[in-house]
Motif scaffolding. Structure first.
Motif, mmCIF file in Angstrom:
data_model
loop_
_atom_site.group_PDB
_atom_site.id
_atom_site.type_symbol
_atom_site.label_atom_id
_atom_site.label_comp_id
_atom_site.label_asym_id
_atom_site.label_seq_id
_atom_site.Cartn_x
_atom_site.Cartn_y
_atom_site.Cartn_z
ATOM 1 N N PRO A 171 0.826 -1.213 0.000
ATOM 2 C CA PRO A 171 0.000 0.000 0.000
ATOM 3 C C PRO A 171 0.856 1.256 0.000
ATOM 4 N N VAL A 172 0.380 2.287 -0.690
ATOM 5 C CA VAL A 172 1.084 3.566 -0.729
ATOM 6 C C VAL A 172 0.846 4.309 0.588
ATOM 7 N N VAL A 173 1.924 4.883 1.126
ATOM 8 C CA VAL A 173 1.840 5.672 2.351
ATOM 9 C C VAL A 173 1.894 7.150 1.971
ATOM 10 N N SER A 174 0.829 7.866 2.287
ATOM 11 C CA SER A 174 0.808 9.314 2.077
ATOM 12 C C SER A 174 1.275 9.991 3.359
ATOM 13 N N VAL A 175 2.391 10.691 3.281
ATOM 14 C CA VAL A 175 2.927 11.412 4.434
ATOM 15 C C VAL A 175 2.366 12.825 4.420
ATOM 16 N N VAL A 176 1.608 13.180 5.456
ATOM 17 C CA VAL A 176 1.131 14.555 5.574
ATOM 18 C C VAL A 176 2.102 15.304 6.484
ATOM 19 N N LEU A 177 2.619 16.405 5.976
ATOM 20 C CA LEU A 177 3.632 17.173 6.688
ATOM 21 C C LEU A 177 3.250 18.653 6.625
ATOM 22 N N CYS A 178 2.966 19.203 7.776
ATOM 23 C CA CYS A 178 2.527 20.601 7.861
ATOM 24 C C CYS A 178 3.639 21.429 8.502
ATOM 25 N N THR A 179 3.964 22.578 7.889
ATOM 26 C CA THR A 179 5.029 23.413 8.441
ATOM 27 C C THR A 179 4.686 24.893 8.340
ATOM 28 N N ARG A 180 5.064 25.611 9.396
ATOM 29 C CA ARG A 180 4.977 27.069 9.401
ATOM 30 C C ARG A 180 6.341 27.713 9.151
ATOM 31 N N ARG A 181 7.394 26.870 8.990
ATOM 32 C CA ARG A 181 8.765 27.366 8.951
ATOM 33 C C ARG A 181 9.403 27.094 7.590
ATOM 34 N N PRO A 182 9.514 28.103 6.753
ATOM 35 C CA PRO A 182 10.134 27.894 5.432
ATOM 36 C C PRO A 182 11.551 27.342 5.549
ATOM 37 N N GLU A 183 12.268 27.745 6.598
ATOM 38 C CA GLU A 183 13.663 27.311 6.736
ATOM 39 C C GLU A 183 13.792 25.824 7.044
ATOM 40 N N MET A 184 12.690 25.146 7.448
ATOM 41 C CA MET A 184 12.752 23.728 7.779
ATOM 42 C C MET A 184 12.281 22.828 6.631
ATOM 43 N N VAL A 185 11.824 23.411 5.530
ATOM 44 C CA VAL A 185 11.268 22.599 4.450
ATOM 45 C C VAL A 185 12.313 21.647 3.873
ATOM 46 N N GLY A 186 13.497 22.144 3.595
ATOM 47 C CA GLY A 186 14.540 21.302 3.021
ATOM 48 C C GLY A 186 14.889 20.133 3.931
ATOM 49 N N PHE A 187 15.049 20.410 5.231
ATOM 50 C CA PHE A 187 15.350 19.351 6.198
ATOM 51 C C PHE A 187 14.228 18.315 6.227
ATOM 52 N N ALA A 188 12.989 18.782 6.293
ATOM 53 C CA ALA A 188 11.853 17.871 6.379
ATOM 54 C C ALA A 188 11.753 16.990 5.137
ATOM 55 N N LEU A 189 11.978 17.568 3.958
ATOM 56 C CA LEU A 189 11.899 16.780 2.732
ATOM 57 C C LEU A 189 12.992 15.718 2.683
ATOM 58 N N ARG A 190 14.148 16.022 3.237
ATOM 59 C CA ARG A 190 15.219 15.017 3.263
ATOM 60 C C ARG A 190 14.832 13.836 4.151
ATOM 61 N N GLN A 191 14.096 14.072 5.237
ATOM 62 C CA GLN A 191 13.669 12.975 6.106
ATOM 63 C C GLN A 191 12.677 12.067 5.389
ATOM 64 N N GLY A 196 11.793 0.921 1.569
ATOM 65 C CA GLY A 196 10.955 -0.235 1.867
ATOM 66 C C GLY A 196 9.470 0.018 1.725
ATOM 67 N N VAL A 197 9.074 1.237 1.404
ATOM 68 C CA VAL A 197 7.659 1.575 1.189
ATOM 69 C C VAL A 197 7.563 2.569 0.040
ATOM 70 N N GLU A 198 6.392 2.601 -0.607
ATOM 71 C CA GLU A 198 6.132 3.614 -1.623
ATOM 72 C C GLU A 198 5.505 4.812 -0.936
ATOM 73 N N VAL A 199 6.125 5.981 -1.099
ATOM 74 C CA VAL A 199 5.730 7.162 -0.335
ATOM 75 C C VAL A 199 5.239 8.269 -1.265
ATOM 76 N N GLU A 200 4.163 8.903 -0.852
ATOM 77 C CA GLU A 200 3.677 10.124 -1.477
ATOM 78 C C GLU A 200 3.693 11.212 -0.394
ATOM 79 N N LEU A 201 4.287 12.346 -0.690
ATOM 80 C CA LEU A 201 4.320 13.452 0.266
ATOM 81 C C LEU A 201 3.212 14.446 -0.050
ATOM 82 N N VAL A 202 2.471 14.836 0.986
ATOM 83 C CA VAL A 202 1.527 15.939 0.874
ATOM 84 C C VAL A 202 2.029 17.030 1.816
#
Length: 605
Positions: free
Chosen positions: A357-377, A383-389
């Motif tokens: 099954p596809v795992v949709s990761v919901v990630l909410c941020t108020r901090r533009p400076e953390m977007v790059g770090f969060a996307l790297r995580q 081991g899973v198919e991931v979709e980021l929202v």
């Protein structure tokens, strides 16, 4: 009490046909006694299955199934379809870790003809489930209900997970070379024999043989799988703790008896055959029993390369350290369940293989400076198919660096949906907006500033599979405190059903979220609100290990307002600087700013 229930049932059904069946070690004698008292038949399900059972056209008043453990009960469920029906069914378990504490899970249509249902248990761990109906009911339906109840949680098809093992066993028996290779005494599978493959090893039913109940602490005892009389036994000191069945099957009862051991050494001596031996090792590894071994014979290739390598990667002395022992256990269970688990084997057996099954990761941020770090995580998950929202809360995609970070994520081949939420929207509503845009059947929540190991999501999916829980999450164990620059491990019990998991790492079915209307539209406390909603609806929450997630504790800006002193209370361990578990596989480039690096990971020395 159980014997009284059985005797009463046998006497009351004296006028009708009584069928007694048994499965698992130690069940032949009590089954023979029951059959003798009822002048009925006794079927050996391990040897003959249900083939000798009465066929359609013969009425059966009572079916008694005596199983050694829940694992033995679940294994014979599919074959009960060969029976027509019975007016009464009694399922007896000689031992169970949850003796009598679980209730049967009836089919969706329910039982309108049910007269009486009783659950009885004895102090020694035995239990019995007795059913009476006004009209005959399919035996497979009743036994399946008991089996599902033994693995509480989301509904499942017991036949699916059981038939995988049965099919592998039938194929192995049908093959002449494998009959010789699996014979007692052929421990080395000498020259001329085919090397076994993973598919030849019977699958592990992960709903009963799994890491649930793993304990971080252990007694200073080491077990050994050794040969005694050409058969494997598990010895602790000079006493035999467990006699390995001839077919090598591991049960939940056996696992519960081994949880206190610090480690188990596998000695590749004589046993009941290589096929059975591989089955045993795979089952113990799937349960997270800390195993280690020396050089293995050729046939051990049937374990799979990763599991085979892990057994040789440590020594007994390495597992004296509590954290190293737990890390090794987690690696073993991952390797075993992903290859030998019944569901994984079933998916792989389908033509073209069924996709996970596809795992949709919901990630909410108020901090533009953390977007790059969060996307790297998110990008490092495997081991899973991931979709980021990605929900940008209060700023847009045109914010400096944000568009470039998202483009780099997509250019690396990762799927991403981005939407912008206004600054006045409350946190819960923003998360619900992200969920509405997700396409995966599973939804996971990750935070923008926490660290996640590459197997974080895969471990949650695995925990969902073996626990059957409606919602799974991590134990809130590891924290990095920004102010004092400390890594803290709070000793939270894991691998159990619980009422709380960290909000930084949640995973559930999107149908569960749809049922509750998503997260509560609150500014804070949305994670606790969801957990409360699941509990109120009678759902279950499972807490797996927390070694693959580290929560960042800044000096301010948290909705959970606790000072650094809170995290330094006992029971806990703490180290100066950045010291995550080795399972985090920490990227030096993402280490906390200004944190003191340590040269050793994964050790509490």
């Amino acid at each position: 009490m159980i014997r009284a229930v059985l005797d009463t049932a046998l006497r009351s059904r004296a006028a009708g046909t009584v069928l007694v069946a048994h499965s698992g070690p130690g069940t032949a004698r009590p089954a023979a006694r029951a059959a003798e008292r009822s002048a009925g038949q006794a079927l050996d399900l391990d040897g003959n299955g249900w083939d000798a059972a009465p066929r359609a056209g013969r009425e059966v008043a009572l079916v008694v199934l005596i199983a050694a453990t829940p694992a033995d009960l679940r294994r014979v469920v599919p074959d009960t379809g060969t029976l027509r029906a019975a007016e009464a069914v009694i399922a007896v378990l000689r031992a169970s870790p949850q003796a009598g504490r679980s209730l049967p899970s009836p089919p969706a249509a329910g039982w309108t003809d049910l007269i009486d249902m009783r659950v009885c248990r004895s102090p020694d761990g035995a239990c019995a489930y007795a059913f009476s109906f006004t009209d005959p009911v399919e035996v497979s339906e009743v036994v399946g209900a008991v089996a599902r109840g033994m693995a509480s949680g989301r509904g499942e098809t017991v036949a699916t997970v059981s038939e995988v093992s049965a099919d592998a066993h039938r194929r192995a028996v049908a093959d002449t070379a494998w009959r010789r290779l699996s014979a007692p005494g052929s421990a080395e599978g000498g020259t001329g024999f085919a090397r076994p493959s993973v598919a030849d090893v019977p699958a592990v039913d992960e709903r009963v043989v799994n890491p649930i109940g793993f304990t971080r602490a252990s007694k200073p005892r080491r077990g050994r799988l050794v040969s005694r009389g050409g058969r494997w036994v598990l010895e602790v000191g000079r006493s035999v703790r467990w006699r390995v069945p001839e077919d090598g099957a591991v049960s939940d009862v056996a696992v519960a008896r081994l949880r206190d051991l610090r480690s188990v050494e596998v000695e590749w001596g004589r046993h009941s055959g290589p096929l059975a031996a591989a089955h045993t090792v795979a089952g113990l590894a799937a349960a997270g029993i800390p195993l280690f071994a020396g050089a293995a014979p050729r046939w051990a290739g049937g374990l799979g390369g990763e599991l085979h390598g892990l057994l040789r990667s440590v020594r007994g002395a390495d597992l004296e350290d509590e954290l190293a022992r737990e890390e090794h256990s987690i690696r073993l269970r991952r390797a075993a369940l992903r290859v030998h688990g019944a569901v994984a084997r079933w998916r792989g057996s389908v033509a073209g293989a069924l996709a996970e099954p596809v795992v949709s990761v919901v990630l909410c941020t108020r901090r533009p400076e953390m977007v790059g770090f969060a996307l790297r995580q998110v990008a490092r998950q495997r081991g899973v198919e991931v979709e980021l929202v990605l929900a940008l809360h209060g700023f847009g995609l045109d914010t400096p660096r944000v568009r470039a970070d998202v483009a780099a994520f997509r250019d690396a081949g990762h799927a991403a949906v981005v939407f912008e939420a206004g600054p006045d929207a409350v946190f819960g509503s923003v998360l619900n907006g992200a969920i509405a845009r997700a396409s995966g059947s599973l939804v996971a929540k990750m935070d923008d500033d926490d660290w996640y190991g590459p197997d974080h999501l895969a471990d949650l999916v695995l925990a969902r599979r073996y626990s059957g829980a409606d919602l799974v999450g991590c134990a809130t164990e590891y924290h990095h405190l920004e102010g004092p620059d400390l890594t803290v491990r709070r000793l939270v019990h894991s691998e159990r059903f619980a009422d709380h998991v960290t909000g930084a790492a949640l995973l559930t079915d999107r149908t569960v979220l749809e049922e509750f209307g998503g997260f509560r539209p609150w500014r804070s406390g949305v994670d606790a609100g969801l957990l409360d909603d699941v509990a109120r609806a009678g759902g279950s929450v499972y807490r797996t290990h927390g070694l693959g997630c580290v929560v960042r504790r800044r000096t301010d800006g948290h909705t959970w307002r606790e000072s650094a002193g809170y995290f330094l209370k006992d029971p806990q361990r703490h180290w100066p600087g950045w010291r995550p578990s080795a399972l985090l596989e920490s990227d030096p480039g993402d280490a906390p700013d200004g944190a003191r690096a340590t040269t050793t990971q994964g050790s509490e020395r």
